[in-house]
Structures are given as C-alpha cells and as structure tokens.
Design an enzyme around this catalytic site. Structure first.
Site, short mmCIF file in Angstrom:
data_model
loop_
_atom_site.label_atom_id
_atom_site.label_comp_id
_atom_site.label_asym_id
_atom_site.label_seq_id
_atom_site.Cartn_x
_atom_site.Cartn_y
_atom_site.Cartn_z
N ARG A 95 0.83 -1.21 0.00
CA ARG A 95 0.00 0.00 0.00
C ARG A 95 0.87 1.26 0.00
O ARG A 95 1.38 1.68 1.02
CB ARG A 95 -0.91 -0.01 1.24
CG ARG A 95 -1.71 1.26 1.44
CD ARG A 95 -2.83 1.44 0.47
NE ARG A 95 -3.87 0.42 0.63
CZ ARG A 95 -4.89 0.26 -0.21
NH1 ARG A 95 -5.00 1.04 -1.27
NH2 ARG A 95 -5.78 -0.69 -0.01
N GLN A 152 -8.86 -6.83 -8.68
CA GLN A 152 -8.70 -5.38 -8.75
C GLN A 152 -7.26 -5.02 -9.09
O GLN A 152 -6.32 -5.50 -8.48
CB GLN A 152 -9.09 -4.79 -7.38
CG GLN A 152 -8.61 -3.36 -7.20
CD GLN A 152 -9.72 -2.38 -6.90
OE1 GLN A 152 -10.89 -2.65 -7.12
NE2 GLN A 152 -9.36 -1.24 -6.39
N ARG A 198 1.16 -6.23 -9.82
CA ARG A 198 1.61 -5.62 -8.56
C ARG A 198 1.79 -6.64 -7.44
O ARG A 198 2.29 -6.29 -6.38
CB ARG A 198 0.62 -4.53 -8.13
CG ARG A 198 -0.75 -5.07 -7.78
CD ARG A 198 -1.74 -3.97 -7.44
NE ARG A 198 -3.00 -4.57 -6.98
CZ ARG A 198 -3.77 -4.04 -6.07
NH1 ARG A 198 -3.45 -2.90 -5.50
NH2 ARG A 198 -4.89 -4.64 -5.71
N HIS A 222 0.00 3.72 -10.32
CA HIS A 222 -0.90 4.12 -9.22
C HIS A 222 -0.13 4.94 -8.18
O HIS A 222 0.05 4.53 -7.03
CB HIS A 222 -1.50 2.86 -8.59
CG HIS A 222 -2.73 3.07 -7.77
ND1 HIS A 222 -2.84 4.06 -6.84
CD2 HIS A 222 -3.90 2.39 -7.74
CE1 HIS A 222 -4.04 3.99 -6.25
NE2 HIS A 222 -4.70 2.98 -6.80
N ASP A 254 -12.59 9.90 -6.53
CA ASP A 254 -12.13 8.76 -7.32
C ASP A 254 -12.58 8.98 -8.76
O ASP A 254 -13.66 8.58 -9.16
CB ASP A 254 -12.71 7.45 -6.75
CG ASP A 254 -12.07 6.22 -7.38
OD1 ASP A 254 -11.26 6.37 -8.33
OD2 ASP A 254 -12.39 5.10 -6.94
N GLU A 268 -2.55 9.42 -11.03
CA GLU A 268 -2.06 8.20 -11.68
C GLU A 268 -2.18 8.26 -13.20
O GLU A 268 -3.27 8.15 -13.74
CB GLU A 268 -2.90 7.01 -11.18
CG GLU A 268 -3.15 7.00 -9.69
CD GLU A 268 -4.26 6.05 -9.27
OE1 GLU A 268 -4.46 5.03 -9.96
OE2 GLU A 268 -4.93 6.32 -8.26
#
Length: 309
Positions: free
Chosen positions: A78, A96, A101, A179, A224, A283
């Site tokens: 994170r 997701q 990643r 991201h 968002d 991002e």
C-alpha cells in the site's frame, strides 16, 4: 548480496549498476536501492516491481507509503507506485488492478536498448513474464519490461515496455496505470492543476461521465475520478510544504485522481485511519480505451516525476 528470492523469483547474480544495490527489506523481501546525484535515492521492490520510496537531496520522502503497508505476498504493497496491469481497477474480470503488482519481477540484465540520457547513471531494468498460473487467469503471453531511473536533478522516471509474445496469432487488450501515491502535508491544502475543463468518469457514481468545473481541483471529501485525454503535464501544489510535484506522462492518455477520505480509510486494514490526510494519488493511466497489441507489437508508456523544491 541478498539471498535468493522466493520461488517464482530470480535474483540477479550482481547488482544492476554501481548506483544500484540489491538488499533485503525489513520484511525479507528484496529491493533495489538506487542512489542518484547528491542524496537523491529510490527503492524498488522485486515484489510487484514496485517503487516504494523516492527521496530528494534533503532526504525528504516524496512518496506516501502507509505505516500499515503489508509486505507479505500475495497482498499488494500500500503506497509508492504500484503498477496496475493488465487491468486497472474493476475495468475487467480480473482481480482489482490486475496481477503485476503482486508478482515477483526479476532483474533484467540484458534488456533491449532504450534511448537513454547519458547523464542518468542510477537505474534498474526489471522484467515480468506470465507464470503457468497467470496464463490460466489471463491466457496471453507477454514480456513486461520496466526501467526505473533517477535523473541528475533527482527526477524519477518509470518506463514500461509491454510486448505481445503470443505464438497463436491472438492480439490482447489491457488497461494500465502507474498508481502513484504522493506524500502531501495536508490534503485540504493541496490543489491539482492541469485537469480543468476535462471530462472524467466518476467511480463514486457508477463511472458516469462529467466535465470538471473548477479552476483547480481541491479536496474536501472522497475523490475517485478518471480524467480522460488528460494533458501530458499535471501539477500537484502543496501549499503548506511550498512544494510542487510535476507529473509528466507519455503513452498514457488518462489520469486517475484518488483519495479515500475518512470512511474508506478506516475500512482498509493496510491503511491508517487518518493517513488519507497525508496522501494523494495522481495516476497516469490508460483506462477508457484499452491498449491492444498484436503478436510482436510493443507498447511504451512513461512517467516522469519531479518535485520543486
């Protein structure tokens, strides 16, 4: 030299360059430390091919990494700069943000040539190829090459090259994002410039399309949004720190802006309840129109981050 990485990963026999060192992080996961001019440095984990730290010449951390980040596969880390591939968010039927990643990348000691600024000495090349398990969930063969570099003035650049290596003649399509989590003093003192008048998809309103109305984007609640056909340069102005981040993107038409605010922050186990105040994600991405590659074709997408001062 660090000991071998877990199964599915391969460590390099030697550090990638004199300005890059392979070490073990506190969690036991391997990371590369890049040391640039003056005191600038960056850290990149082989797990996720993920940048987790970028410091300026005063040793100030410029990226946000949650104090509760979990450095334990298969959980994604994170903060920093997670690479979302072959799917951004829920734009598809994979997990997701896709699987790049939370896979182990390897150091690529012999990458195909990339036009390079000779002044850039601190860099590392990583590569990800699908495992048998990956091919079951996304049945396409690819080579994903990532170069992370520190420029002479402390700029951080990430260059991705993705090639379709399918042998059955099939093209594939994907969505993508860097991201990027920026460290900010106080989200209520931050504004984003460069996205005025842009159309965006609002993920809080079922991806409905709107047009940005404000002179600059400021933050008072959860955000968002996917800004479409965004300009190649976006500025993040942190009034309290008197710092401006400039995000420069190539090959990535969109830009996602995200802050979870208080309720969502409390719901995330790997995110401190009040940490939303000290972070902002901006991002560079390709979301609205997936990128399609025929066999043998290669796509290149680049992100350059600079911070003044």
């Amino acid at each position: 030299m660090a000991s071998p990485a877990p199964a599915g990963a391969a460590s390099a026999a030697a550090s990638p360059s004199p300005f890059a060192e392979l070490v073990k992080g506190p969690s036991g996961l391997e990371k590369i430390v890049l040391r640039g001019a003056r005191n600038c440095c960056a850290e990149i984990y082989l797990y996720g091919g993920q940048v987790t730290s970028w410091k300026n010449d005063n040793g100030e951390e410029l990226l946000f990494l949650s104090s509760k980040a979990i450095f334990k596969p298969p959980k994604a880390i994170r903060g920093g700069i997670p690479v979302c591939f072959p799917q951004f968010g829920t734009h598809g039927n994979l997990e997701q943000h896709g699987f790049a990643r939370n896979r182990f990348w390897t150091i690529d000691n012999n990458p195909p040539p990339l036009p390079v600024n000779p002044a850039i000495k601190a860099f590392v090349d990583l590569i990800l190829k699908p495992s048998e398990e990956d091919l079951k969930i996304w049945p396409h063969s690819f080579e994903f090459r990532l170069r992370v570099a520190l420029g002479p003035s402390g700029d951080l650049s990430l260059t991705s090259r993705i090639r379709n290596t399918n042998t059955d003649g099939r093209p594939f399509s994907y969505t993508f994002a860097y991201h990027t989590y920026f460290s900010v003093s106080d989200i209520s003192e931050v504004r984003v410039e460069g996205l005025e008048t842009m159309d965006y998809l609002d993920n809080l309103k079922a991806k409905e399309r709107f047009t940005e109305q404000g002179d600059a984007i400021v933050f008072e609640s959860e955000v968002d949004k996917v800004y479409l056909a965004a300009p190649s340069k976006i500025a993040i102005i942190d009034h309290e720190k008197k710092r401006t981040f400039v995000v420069t993107k190539e090959g990535l038409p969109d830009a996602v802006v995200w802050n979870p605010w208080d309720k969502k922050a409390k719901a995330m186990q790997d995110f401190g309840d009040a940490e939303y105040k000290s972070m902002l994600c901006v991002e560079p991405a390709a979301v609205e129109r997936p990128i399609t590659l025929k066999p043998g074709e290669e796509w290149k997408g680049r992100l350059v981050l600079s911070a003044v001062p």
